[in-house]
Design a protein around this motif. Structure first.
Motif, mmCIF file in Angstrom:
data_model
loop_
_atom_site.group_PDB
_atom_site.id
_atom_site.type_symbol
_atom_site.label_atom_id
_atom_site.label_comp_id
_atom_site.label_asym_id
_atom_site.label_seq_id
_atom_site.Cartn_x
_atom_site.Cartn_y
_atom_site.Cartn_z
ATOM 1 N N GLY A 115 0.617 -1.281 0.281
ATOM 2 C CA GLY A 115 -0.074 -0.479 0.421
ATOM 3 C C GLY A 115 1.045 1.394 0.105
ATOM 4 O O GLY A 115 0.564 2.317 -0.650
ATOM 5 N N LEU A 116 1.817 1.698 0.717
ATOM 6 C CA LEU A 116 2.768 2.161 0.990
ATOM 7 C C LEU A 116 2.957 2.514 -0.204
ATOM 8 O O LEU A 116 3.449 3.953 -1.053
ATOM 9 C CB LEU A 116 3.762 2.539 2.139
ATOM 10 N N ALA A 176 0.978 4.500 -2.953
ATOM 11 C CA ALA A 176 1.138 5.265 -2.850
ATOM 12 C C ALA A 176 2.384 6.510 -3.144
ATOM 13 O O ALA A 176 1.531 7.362 -3.690
ATOM 14 C CB ALA A 176 0.310 5.492 -1.108
ATOM 15 N N GLY A 215 -3.107 7.418 -5.615
ATOM 16 C CA GLY A 215 -2.739 7.326 -3.909
ATOM 17 C C GLY A 215 -4.059 6.651 -2.721
ATOM 18 O O GLY A 215 -3.808 6.436 -1.511
ATOM 19 N N VAL A 216 -5.290 7.250 -3.731
ATOM 20 C CA VAL A 216 -5.840 6.900 -2.579
ATOM 21 C C VAL A 216 -6.556 5.289 -2.540
ATOM 22 O O VAL A 216 -6.488 4.549 -1.524
ATOM 23 C CB VAL A 216 -7.414 7.594 -2.934
ATOM 24 N N ILE A 219 -3.570 4.363 0.566
ATOM 25 C CA ILE A 219 -4.167 4.180 1.788
ATOM 26 C C ILE A 219 -5.232 3.310 1.760
ATOM 27 O O ILE A 219 -5.278 2.368 3.127
ATOM 28 C CB ILE A 219 -4.817 5.692 1.651
ATOM 29 N N LEU A 220 -5.911 2.672 1.253
ATOM 30 C CA LEU A 220 -7.158 1.689 1.547
ATOM 31 C C LEU A 220 -6.390 0.317 1.419
ATOM 32 O O LEU A 220 -6.646 -1.078 2.646
ATOM 33 C CB LEU A 220 -8.160 1.931 -0.108
ATOM 34 N N VAL A 260 -3.180 0.119 2.623
ATOM 35 C CA VAL A 260 -2.714 0.262 3.882
ATOM 36 C C VAL A 260 -3.419 0.270 5.245
ATOM 37 O O VAL A 260 -4.200 -0.551 6.324
ATOM 38 C CB VAL A 260 -1.827 1.709 4.271
ATOM 39 N N ILE A 261 -5.210 0.574 5.027
ATOM 40 C CA ILE A 261 -5.923 0.434 5.818
ATOM 41 C C ILE A 261 -6.211 -0.973 5.921
ATOM 42 O O ILE A 261 -6.588 -1.583 7.684
ATOM 43 C CB ILE A 261 -7.048 1.440 5.322
#
Length: 286
Positions: free
Chosen positions: A170-171, A174, A222-223, A226-227, A229-230
């Motif tokens: 995820g990082l 992003a 980017g979104v 983030i998703l 990673v969450i």
């Protein structure tokens, strides 16, 4: 009477000329399929952008704003199925070109470290587009292509340390999005275009398409990052469902319909920029 022998140097020269001709023909084929790959990518992103706008306006229920959604939509009709197979050829050609870059390309870069980074990036892109081509083949042959959310994140999270790997992915995603935003602001993408072959008016138009397109892709990636990673932090693999999930999540924020409409139009602009690249992209086939 003995037959006159052909000098060794003449035979060697003829052999080298023959090999050079074969290499040139191979290079032309690779270049043409790579350009078809840009056309294919352009069509897919126009589709994604249009579906994104439809979702923002409330008319995209049941549609997928990602590559698989585009493939499935095409597979539903005979004419679309033909186009889908052309996209397969284009993506394979694009992947082969990127693989060639990874192996022997980017020789114009004098900094060894930068050249290594560029070759690694080309290799990653080759894998991504070959994977997309295989997915398109599966869908064209009647397969579903699988669901992204449970096809990779859920399986990885089952393994020891899997959540850390998903979080790291995820990082990285992003970070790719942030890099695209920088490309949009600095217009770095224009370095790969043969702008000297364009008229001044068309050059401005092409750069505007590229800037808007890269900016929209940067936001979308980017979104998505983030998703992902969450999803890793909360152990919710269903949240890491790819570009479709990222775009649909934008509709849930304040003024989400406006945000998603703008991003959708930007992604469609990137698709149009890919059409420009199919004609004016500088392609080194070695």
């Amino acid at each position: 009477m003995p037959r006159p022998s052909v000098p060794r140097s003449v035979g060697a020269a003829a052999d080298e000329a023959s090999q050079a001709t074969r290499r040139a023909a191979s290079s032309r084929t690779l270049e043409r399929t790579a350009r078809l790959g840009f056309l294919s990518r352009g069509f897919v992103y126009v589709f994604i952008g249009v579906v994104g706008v439809q979702i923002a306006l409330g008319s995209g229920a049941g549609k997928e704003a990602d590559q698989k959604g585009a493939f499935r939509s095409l597979s539903d009709s005979t004419g679309g199925l033909v186009l889908l197979w052309l996209i397969v050829v284009g993506f394979v050609g694009y992947a082969l070109w990127r693989a060639a870059e990874a192996a022997i390309g980017h020789r114009s870069e004098t900094d060894p470290r930068k050249r290594t980074v560029q070759r690694v990036i080309s290799g990653i892109k080759a894998v991504i587009y070959l994977s997309l081509a295989l997915t398109a083949v599966s869908i064209a042959r009647g397969g579903g292509g699988g669901k992204e959310g449970n096809s990779w994140s859920a399986e990885v999270m089952k393994a020891s340390g899997g959540r850390w790997l998903v979080g790291l992915a995820g990082l990285v995603i992003a970070g790719v999005g942030a890099f695209m935003l920088v490309q949009a602001l600095k217009e770095d993408f224009a370095e790969d275009l043969e702008t000297g072959r364009m008229s001044s008016g068309f050059r401005r138009f092409a750069l505007a398409l590229g800037k808007v397109g890269y900016f929209a892709r940067g936001i979308a990636f980017g979104v998505l990052g983030i998703l992902v990673v969450i999803a890793a932090v909360r152990f919710q693999p269903a949240k890491a469902e790819g570009l479709d999930s990222a775009l649909k999540s934008m509709a849930q924020v304040p003024f989400g319909a406006v945000v998603l409409t703008l991003v959708g139009l930007g992604l469609a602009a990137f698709g149009c920029y890919s059409f420009v690249e199919s004609r004016y992209r500088r392609i080194d086939t070695g």
